[in-house]
Scaffold this motif. Structure first.
Motif, PDB file in Angstrom:
ATOM      1  N   ALA A 327       4.951  -5.344  84.847  1.00  0.00           N
ATOM      2  CA  ALA A 327       5.436  -6.733  84.206  1.00  0.00           C
ATOM      3  C   ALA A 327       5.294  -7.052  82.975  1.00  0.00           C
ATOM      4  O   ALA A 327       6.086  -7.619  82.208  1.00  0.00           O
ATOM      5  N   LEU A 328       4.222  -6.304  82.210  1.00  0.00           N
ATOM      6  CA  LEU A 328       4.061  -6.407  80.829  1.00  0.00           C
ATOM      7  C   LEU A 328       4.973  -5.428  80.130  1.00  0.00           C
ATOM      8  O   LEU A 328       5.488  -6.065  79.257  1.00  0.00           O
ATOM      9  N   ALA A 329       5.529  -4.417  80.747  1.00  0.00           N
ATOM     10  CA  ALA A 329       6.757  -3.647  80.337  1.00  0.00           C
ATOM     11  C   ALA A 329       7.923  -4.495  80.329  1.00  0.00           C
ATOM     12  O   ALA A 329       8.724  -4.333  79.352  1.00  0.00           O
ATOM     13  N   VAL A 330       8.079  -5.165  81.408  1.00  0.00           N
ATOM     14  CA  VAL A 330       9.191  -5.900  81.619  1.00  0.00           C
ATOM     15  C   VAL A 330       9.553  -7.110  80.469  1.00  0.00           C
ATOM     16  O   VAL A 330      10.416  -7.439  79.942  1.00  0.00           O
ATOM     17  N   ILE A 331       8.179  -7.674  80.212  1.00  0.00           N
ATOM     18  CA  ILE A 331       8.280  -8.678  79.360  1.00  0.00           C
ATOM     19  C   ILE A 331       8.570  -8.124  78.067  1.00  0.00           C
ATOM     20  O   ILE A 331       9.350  -8.676  76.993  1.00  0.00           O
ATOM     21  N   ALA A 332       7.943  -7.085  77.548  1.00  0.00           N
ATOM     22  CA  ALA A 332       8.162  -6.449  76.246  1.00  0.00           C
ATOM     23  C   ALA A 332       9.498  -5.677  75.843  1.00  0.00           C
ATOM     24  O   ALA A 332       9.704  -5.532  74.844  1.00  0.00           O
ATOM     25  N   ARG A 333      10.391  -5.772  76.968  1.00  0.00           N
ATOM     26  CA  ARG A 333      11.658  -4.690  76.759  1.00  0.00           C
ATOM     27  C   ARG A 333      12.916  -5.840  76.768  1.00  0.00           C
ATOM     28  O   ARG A 333      13.092  -6.300  77.955  1.00  0.00           O
ATOM     29  N   ALA A 334      13.595  -6.019  75.914  1.00  0.00           N
ATOM     30  CA  ALA A 334      14.843  -6.867  75.949  1.00  0.00           C
ATOM     31  C   ALA A 334      15.788  -6.393  77.103  1.00  0.00           C
ATOM     32  O   ALA A 334      16.704  -6.987  77.042  1.00  0.00           O
ATOM     33  N   ARG A 335      15.658  -5.143  77.312  1.00  0.00           N
ATOM     34  CA  ARG A 335      16.694  -4.767  77.902  1.00  0.00           C
ATOM     35  C   ARG A 335      17.127  -5.305  79.374  1.00  0.00           C
ATOM     36  O   ARG A 335      17.882  -5.032  80.267  1.00  0.00           O
ATOM     37  N   PHE A 336      15.962  -5.691  79.867  1.00  0.00           N
ATOM     38  CA  PHE A 336      15.739  -6.045  81.224  1.00  0.00           C
ATOM     39  C   PHE A 336      16.638  -7.629  81.267  1.00  0.00           C
ATOM     40  O   PHE A 336      16.565  -8.311  80.335  1.00  0.00           O
ATOM     41  N   ARG A 337      17.052  -8.007  82.626  1.00  0.00           N
ATOM     42  CA  ARG A 337      17.671  -9.426  82.742  1.00  0.00           C
ATOM     43  C   ARG A 337      16.764 -10.310  82.541  1.00  0.00           C
ATOM     44  O   ARG A 337      15.448 -10.340  82.660  1.00  0.00           O
ATOM     45  N   ALA A 338      17.162 -11.600  82.187  1.00  0.00           N
ATOM     46  CA  ALA A 338      16.525 -12.541  81.548  1.00  0.00           C
ATOM     47  C   ALA A 338      15.549 -13.072  82.698  1.00  0.00           C
ATOM     48  O   ALA A 338      14.340 -13.475  82.842  1.00  0.00           O
ATOM     49  N   ASP A 339      16.082 -13.266  83.981  1.00  0.00           N
ATOM     50  CA  ASP A 339      15.360 -13.505  85.078  1.00  0.00           C
ATOM     51  C   ASP A 339      14.061 -12.616  85.640  1.00  0.00           C
ATOM     52  O   ASP A 339      13.085 -13.378  85.844  1.00  0.00           O
ATOM     53  N   LEU A 340      14.332 -11.508  85.337  1.00  0.00           N
ATOM     54  CA  LEU A 340      13.180 -10.711  85.450  1.00  0.00           C
ATOM     55  C   LEU A 340      12.115 -10.837  84.542  1.00  0.00           C
ATOM     56  O   LEU A 340      11.008 -10.706  84.926  1.00  0.00           O
ATOM     57  N   ARG A 341      12.550 -11.021  83.200  1.00  0.00           N
ATOM     58  CA  ARG A 341      11.571 -10.942  82.084  1.00  0.00           C
ATOM     59  C   ARG A 341      10.762 -12.473  82.389  1.00  0.00           C
ATOM     60  O   ARG A 341       9.511 -12.473  82.095  1.00  0.00           O
ATOM     61  N   ILE A 342      11.459 -13.402  82.722  1.00  0.00           N
ATOM     62  CA  ILE A 342      10.903 -14.767  83.058  1.00  0.00           C
ATOM     63  C   ILE A 342       9.975 -14.767  84.146  1.00  0.00           C
ATOM     64  O   ILE A 342       8.705 -15.150  83.908  1.00  0.00           O
ATOM     65  N   MET A 343      10.288 -14.177  85.265  1.00  0.00           N
ATOM     66  CA  MET A 343       9.472 -13.962  86.459  1.00  0.00           C
ATOM     67  C   MET A 343       7.985 -12.991  85.973  1.00  0.00           C
ATOM     68  O   MET A 343       6.869 -13.266  86.462  1.00  0.00           O
ATOM     69  N   ALA A 344       8.275 -12.071  85.301  1.00  0.00           N
ATOM     70  CA  ALA A 344       7.253 -11.291  84.838  1.00  0.00           C
ATOM     71  C   ALA A 344       6.105 -11.915  83.952  1.00  0.00           C
ATOM     72  O   ALA A 344       4.945 -11.880  84.351  1.00  0.00           O
ATOM     73  N   ALA A 345       6.874 -12.694  83.105  1.00  0.00           N
ATOM     74  CA  ALA A 345       5.860 -13.627  82.313  1.00  0.00           C
ATOM     75  C   ALA A 345       5.286 -14.660  82.823  1.00  0.00           C
ATOM     76  O   ALA A 345       3.946 -14.910  82.837  1.00  0.00           O
ATOM     77  N   LEU A 346       5.746 -15.253  83.923  1.00  0.00           N
ATOM     78  CA  LEU A 346       5.313 -16.389  84.670  1.00  0.00           C
ATOM     79  C   LEU A 346       4.075 -15.836  85.560  1.00  0.00           C
ATOM     80  O   LEU A 346       2.731 -16.262  85.432  1.00  0.00           O
ATOM     81  N   SER A 347       4.092 -14.405  86.208  1.00  0.00           N
ATOM     82  CA  SER A 347       3.146 -13.996  87.049  1.00  0.00           C
ATOM     83  C   SER A 347       2.029 -13.439  86.191  1.00  0.00           C
ATOM     84  O   SER A 347       0.936 -13.661  86.558  1.00  0.00           O
ATOM     85  N   VAL A 348       2.328 -12.918  84.869  1.00  0.00           N
ATOM     86  CA  VAL A 348       1.049 -12.581  84.257  1.00  0.00           C
ATOM     87  C   VAL A 348       0.397 -13.810  83.632  1.00  0.00           C
ATOM     88  O   VAL A 348      -0.799 -13.916  83.625  1.00  0.00           O
ATOM     89  N   ALA A 349       1.226 -14.873  83.184  1.00  0.00           N
ATOM     90  CA  ALA A 349       0.540 -15.982  82.582  1.00  0.00           C
ATOM     91  C   ALA A 349      -0.544 -16.614  83.717  1.00  0.00           C
ATOM     92  O   ALA A 349      -1.632 -17.024  83.397  1.00  0.00           O
ATOM     93  N   VAL A 350       0.295 -16.765  85.048  1.00  0.00           N
ATOM     94  CA  VAL A 350      -0.789 -17.258  86.006  1.00  0.00           C
ATOM     95  C   VAL A 350      -2.065 -16.536  86.342  1.00  0.00           C
ATOM     96  O   VAL A 350      -3.053 -16.982  86.413  1.00  0.00           O
ATOM     97  N   THR A 351      -1.807 -15.305  86.229  1.00  0.00           N
ATOM     98  CA  THR A 351      -2.856 -14.428  86.591  1.00  0.00           C
ATOM     99  C   THR A 351      -3.927 -14.145  85.486  1.00  0.00           C
ATOM    100  O   THR A 351      -5.186 -14.714  85.777  1.00  0.00           O
ATOM    101  N   VAL A 352      -3.669 -14.430  84.219  1.00  0.00           N
ATOM    102  CA  VAL A 352      -4.535 -14.342  83.213  1.00  0.00           C
ATOM    103  C   VAL A 352      -5.205 -15.801  82.980  1.00  0.00           C
ATOM    104  O   VAL A 352      -6.378 -15.781  82.757  1.00  0.00           O
TER     105      VAL A 352
END
Length: 624
Positions: A327-352
């Motif tokens: 999930a951190l890798a998806v957040i850091a790389r702009a090559r991924f679709r916006a929906d995947l980056r948003i969901m990864a960021a949301l999951s990491v934010a809730v976890t931390v």
């Protein structure tokens, strides 16, 4: 994460099937169109049936594990939730003043049981059935998550089955607690949020926006951890409206549903607070602010957060850690679709955020909070699915990078846990076994589980999963009619399932079933030996909000008794004084090394001892 470092134009084992080839100049209509789509619809129906059967199997498995439980074991939590449900059904309350507010979302779910019966045993068994039904829903939700992350149906099904067996998603179904349903809420919320971002129709977007808002509001009504979900959801809603990631009207609809659901939860909590906490509740927000306000408290909170992350890796058998770093890798790389980056960021934010705030909000007299796996159970399940997808779909280099990062984080967190709380975890009693069940399973030590041994075993399991995944990618030959890659993936799935089944079996045996006899003796046994029946009134020697002298009864005895005595409200009294008027049975403590009568030395005339339990330290009196 559906395209984790996949080579463009190709597919990978376990990945999406090749796209159908069709001539764009040719269209189908009538019976030809039906014949073309009929096999697809039939396959979808077959898999829907298999998913339903998978849910049924998970439901039955949870019922089997909880079959022997007859009384609440995790107190005061279980008893408070059960009594709150009784109050919502119009039954008598019990005074839980100065303790944590057990919010009304979960009691509201189980309240209908009281519409049909007030028998404590029947109610408890019915609640465990409800738990099992909802908890088993983790299987179809994980299947949907796997499909959205790019797995073909067989791979998604295998991942879903294994995910639903995790102790983080199944063990707590044995208890009348929010943890039984919370992982389902979290994963369901994340999926509906993703639907909001990706739905192709306006109706679908509105439905997903309202559904995700409703689940966020209900999560807040269920547990204080839901506040993190609501806060994250509000930030996401602002982002969606600002960047027009979905129509702004859908964001407005989500806001209305969120306000309504959170407001309803607050009103429900206010009602329960007035009925069950007349002297007030423990303020978790104030406790968290006080803890984080000082430098020492903030350092302790971050040390405890490291303990939560340590458990994320352990309780997910290493795969949850891989999912977290993916999930951190998806957040850091702009090559991924916006929906995947948003969901990864949301999951990491809730976890931390949960890892930092959950232990900080609890008082210092609950030491098990520094490395508990309960507070991140929903995210453990979520990242487990993501980790399985990485092993099935990502390039070997990416898999090894995530595995190395997981190992490094786990070792670092283990160092912090060892320095902060010691190199071993107590697992010899119910509270400690309940909190540290997975480490006890990993070390096979139900007395004192070693931090470093648990860490080493987890990293060993992680190495096994990674090696099997890499070997399955490398060897695709057919031997004796069996494809080696498929056999290796099947072996990995079977290994993960076996580890989880062994873990839940041992946790049930060493924690739930081990505590059942003593608790039953002081709950259903107490009611039986004292002859309590409808019309009797029970008073317990206990001072609300004060210290507990030997002449008084601890909460883990009177709380389940208050649930058992369903026809009247349990009352408290000072053993130095006479019990409340109308009392027919009194329960006092039994000071160690003294006769049973020393718990109520100045008892009024006409009262005599009808039952006692020296090991538990209680004495029951009845008026002649």
């Amino acid at each position: 994460m559906a395209r984790l470092l996949i080579r463009p134009g190709g597919t990978t084992p376990g990945g999406l099937a090749a796209a159908r080839r069709a001539d764009p100049g040719i269209t189908q209509s009538g019976s030809a169109h039906f014949r073309a789509h009929f096999p697809v619809r039939r396959r979808a129906g077959k898999w829907a049936l298999l998913v339903a059967l998978g849910w049924l199997a998970e439901f039955g498995l949870r019922l089997w594990f909880s079959r022997a439980q007859t009384v609440p074991l995790a107190n005061p939590d279980e008893s408070a939730y059960l009594i709150a449900a009784r109050v919502l059904a119009g039954g008598p309350a019990t005074d839980f003043s100065y303790s944590t507010l057990y919010q009304g979302g979960y009691p509201l779910l189980i309240t209908p049981v009281y519409w049909f019966t007030s028998n404590a045993l029947t109610v408890y068994h019915a609640v465990l059935v409800i738990n099992a039904a909802i908890s088993a829903t983790l299987m179809p939700l994980a299947y949907v998550a796997g499909r959205r992350l790019g797995l073909v149906r067989p791979a998604a099904y295998a991942v879903a089955v294994v995910t639903a067996l995790l102790p983080a998603g199944s063990f707590y179904a044995e208890y009348a607690m929010t943890d039984a349903i919370y992982p389902v809420l979290v994963l369901g919320w994340l999926l509906t949020v993703h639907s909001w971002l990706t739905a192709r129709s306006a109706r679908g977007q509105y439905a997903a926006a309202a559904g995700s808002a409703l689940l966020a509001g209900y999560a807040y009504a269920v547990h204080s951890r839901g506040a993190v979900i609501v806060l994250s959801y509000v930030v996401l809603g602002v982002l969606i409206a600002w960047r027009r990631l979905a129509p702004r009207r859908t964001a407005a609809a989500a806001a209305l549903v969120l306000v309504a659901s959170v407001g309803a939860g607050l009103l429900l909590d206010r009602y329960l607070s007035s009925a069950m906490y007349p002297e007030g509740t423990r303020n978790l927000s104030a406790q968290m602010t006080s803890t984080l306000h000082s430098v020492h408290g903030a350092i302790n909170s971050f040390e405890m957060a490291a303990g939560q992350m340590w458990r994320l890796a352990l309780d997910g058998w290493g795969l949850a850690g891989i999912g977290f770093f993916a999930a951190l890798a998806v957040i850091a790389r702009a090559r991924f679709r916006a929906d995947l980056r948003i969901m990864a960021a949301l999951s990491v934010a809730v976890t931390v955020t949960t890892a930092v705030t959950a232990p900080a909000a609890l008082p210092a007299d609950q030491p098990q909070t520094w490395a508990s796996g309960r507070y991140l159970d929903g995210m453990i399940v979520t990242f487990f699915v993501a980790g399985a997808v990485v092993l099935l779909r990502a390039r070997p280099r990416f898999i090894l990078t995530c595995a190395a990062c997981t190992a490094g984080l786990t070792v670092l967190a283990a160092v912090i846990v060892s320095v902060y709380a010691g190199s071993s975890l107590p697992t010899y009693s119910f509270p400690t076994g309940f909190a540290f069940g997975e480490p006890a399973v990993l070390t096979q030590d139900w007395t004192s589980a070693g931090v470093w041994l648990a860490t080493a075993v987890t990293l060993g399991l992680l190495a096994v999963w990674v090696l099997l995944a890499l070997a399955a990618r490398r060897w695709n030959a057919v031997v004796l009619g069996v494809r080696v890659s498929r056999a290796l993936r099947t072996l990995a799935a079977a290994g993960l399932a076996a580890v989880s089944l062994v873990a839940v079996t041992q946790m049930t045996s060493h924690v739930s079933q081990a505590a059942e006899p003593a608790q039953a003796q002081s709950t259903t046994g107490f009611v039986a030996v004292t002859g309590l029946k409808p019309g009797d009134r029970l008073a317990v020697a206990f001072t609300i909000g004060g210290s507990l002298p030997a002449t008084e009864v601890p909460y883990f005895y009177w709380a389940p008794q208050a649930f058992e005595v369903s026809w009247t409200e349990l009352e408290f009294f000072n053993p130095a004084q006479a019990p409340p008027a109308g009392t027919t049975v009194v329960e006092t403590g039994w000071p160690a090394g003294q006769p049973a009568s020393s718990g109520w030395p100045n008892h009024p005339a006409g009262w005599y001892i009808v039952a006692s339990n020296q090991a538990a330290g209680w004495v029951a009196w009845r008026k002649s």
